[in-house]
Scaffold this active site. Structure first.
Site, short mmCIF file in Angstrom:
data_model
loop_
_atom_site.label_atom_id
_atom_site.label_comp_id
_atom_site.label_asym_id
_atom_site.label_seq_id
_atom_site.Cartn_x
_atom_site.Cartn_y
_atom_site.Cartn_z
N ASP A 16 0.83 -1.20 0.00
CA ASP A 16 0.00 0.00 0.00
C ASP A 16 0.86 1.25 0.00
O ASP A 16 1.96 1.27 0.57
CB ASP A 16 -0.90 0.04 1.24
CG ASP A 16 -1.89 -1.12 1.28
OD1 ASP A 16 -2.01 -1.83 0.26
OD2 ASP A 16 -2.53 -1.31 2.32
N LYS A 105 -3.57 10.38 13.08
CA LYS A 105 -3.49 9.55 11.88
C LYS A 105 -4.64 9.76 10.90
O LYS A 105 -4.43 10.02 9.72
CB LYS A 105 -3.41 8.07 12.26
CG LYS A 105 -3.26 7.15 11.04
CD LYS A 105 -3.06 5.69 11.44
CE LYS A 105 -2.90 4.83 10.18
NZ LYS A 105 -2.68 3.40 10.53
N ASP A 272 -4.93 2.49 -3.64
CA ASP A 272 -3.48 2.60 -3.61
C ASP A 272 -2.83 1.29 -3.16
O ASP A 272 -1.68 1.27 -2.75
CB ASP A 272 -3.04 3.73 -2.67
CG ASP A 272 -3.41 3.45 -1.22
OD1 ASP A 272 -4.35 2.67 -1.00
OD2 ASP A 272 -2.76 4.01 -0.31
#
Length: 343
Positions: A16, A105, A272
């Site tokens: 990823d 995050k 991704d």
């Protein structure tokens, strides 16, 4: 291996992007600071952009704990008194609770996809504060923690724009361009680096009240109906996430084409994330990085978008369109040597 080297593994192995939205903005603007933070630059250890932002937030909280604003006595519209915590108290509450990469995050991850200070606040309530209160452990925040979420959301917003300066500049430029087009009633059209045409057109919604009868009773419904006009707010807020998604989709398409040419026929791709069978993972890893460099080296991605939007705008709109953000000094060729850009 129990079956030896001749065993054919069909286990998919995925890699990823490291905060992929920021990777794309960093690449298109050659941002050496943001690029380093999201592992576009080779390093012995993976860089932690969430931790970098958390460090900035901690530094600000420590300053606020000493010299921040004091609490204020406020009143609601009904005359009920309440205490509005100042930054001094709120920062101390967060320092007691603990500020880590987990705190920042989700906000950093969603920055490139249009999340802003208000969105950060809702994310903090959902991910951090409500679970902390429900845990039954010591809860340092007042009430439901909403004021604390407001404080932290602003602190993260300021910090993330210090760490990821160019990404913020690119998003603001895109929003300005989309707003100018929407003001003229125009959708935004662009072509991705692999030649795929994209159009963003959020229709304005008109709410209508409909009267009908069900089982002999009069009932009123509200029905949303699209109009011929564009929703200017959505055109502006949607352009950054839609544009960066189109870029990572282009990278995905180019990667699959290059991998197919190299003899890889098994793929598992989502956004991704790039996967293939274990035996071909290292080869795909090389191709993923090379395709990324190829796309941003051969195409001035943001410049191409500007050229297309200029053709759509009126003369007045073109005059109001600001210059593109200034590019940095990131050497894109380094991406090929980075072991942590996709992992």
């Amino acid at each position: 291996c129990k079956f030896g080297e001749a065993f054919v593994s069909k286990l998919p192995v995925a890699m990823d992007g490291s905060c992929s939205g920021i990777q794309h903005f960093s690449a298109m603007l050659r941002d050496e600071i943001g690029g380093n933070a999201v592992n576009l630059v080779p390093a012995e250890l993976p860089q932690d952009v969430y931790g970098m932002v958390a460090k900035k937030v901690i530094e600000q909280a420590q300053v606020d704990a000493v010299s921040g604003a004091a609490d204020e006595l406020k009143h609601t519209d009904d005359g009920v008194a309440y205490v509005k915590r100042g930054t001094k108290a709120l920062s101390k509450q967060w320092l007691t609770f603990g500020i880590t990469r987990k705190t920042t995050k989700r906000s950093v991850m969603t920055l490139a996809y249009g999340s802003k200070e208000y969105g950060f606040k809702e994310q903090l309530m959902e991910d951090i504060i409500r679970p902390a209160k429900a845990s039954g452990k010591d809860f340092p925040f007042d009430g439901d923690g909403y004021q604390a979420a407001q404080y932290m959301a602003k602190a993260i917003w300021v910090a993330v724009n210090k760490v990821l300066v160019k990404a913020g500049e690119a998003m603001r430029w895109l929003q300005t361009a989309a707003s100018l087009a929407a003001k003229e009633g125009l959708p935004v059209r662009w072509t991705t680096p692999v030649g795929f045409p994209v159009m963003q057109a959020y229709a304005d919604i008109e709410t209508r009240r409909v009267k009908t009868a069900i089982n002999g009773k009069l009932v009123y419904f509200r029905v949303n109906q699209e109009t011929d006009k564009l929703d200017r707010r959505k055109q502006s807020s949607g352009i950054a996430p839609n544009y960066v998604h189109s870029c990572d989709a282009a990278h995905l398409m180019l990667t699959v084409v290059r991998a197919k040419q190299a003899g890889i026929n098994s793929f598992g791709v989502v956004h991704d994330s790039f996967a293939t069978t274990a035996g071909q993972t290292e080869e795909l890893f090389r191709i993923v990085r090379e395709a990324f460099v190829e796309m941003y080296s051969e195409v001035n991605v943001l410049g191409s978008f500007r050229d297309e939007i200029v053709q759509q705008l009126s003369d007045e709109g073109r005059e109001k369109l600001p210059a593109l953000p200034e590019s940095g000094t990131l050497d894109l060729s380094q991406v090929v040597a980075s072991r942590f850009c996709f992992a």
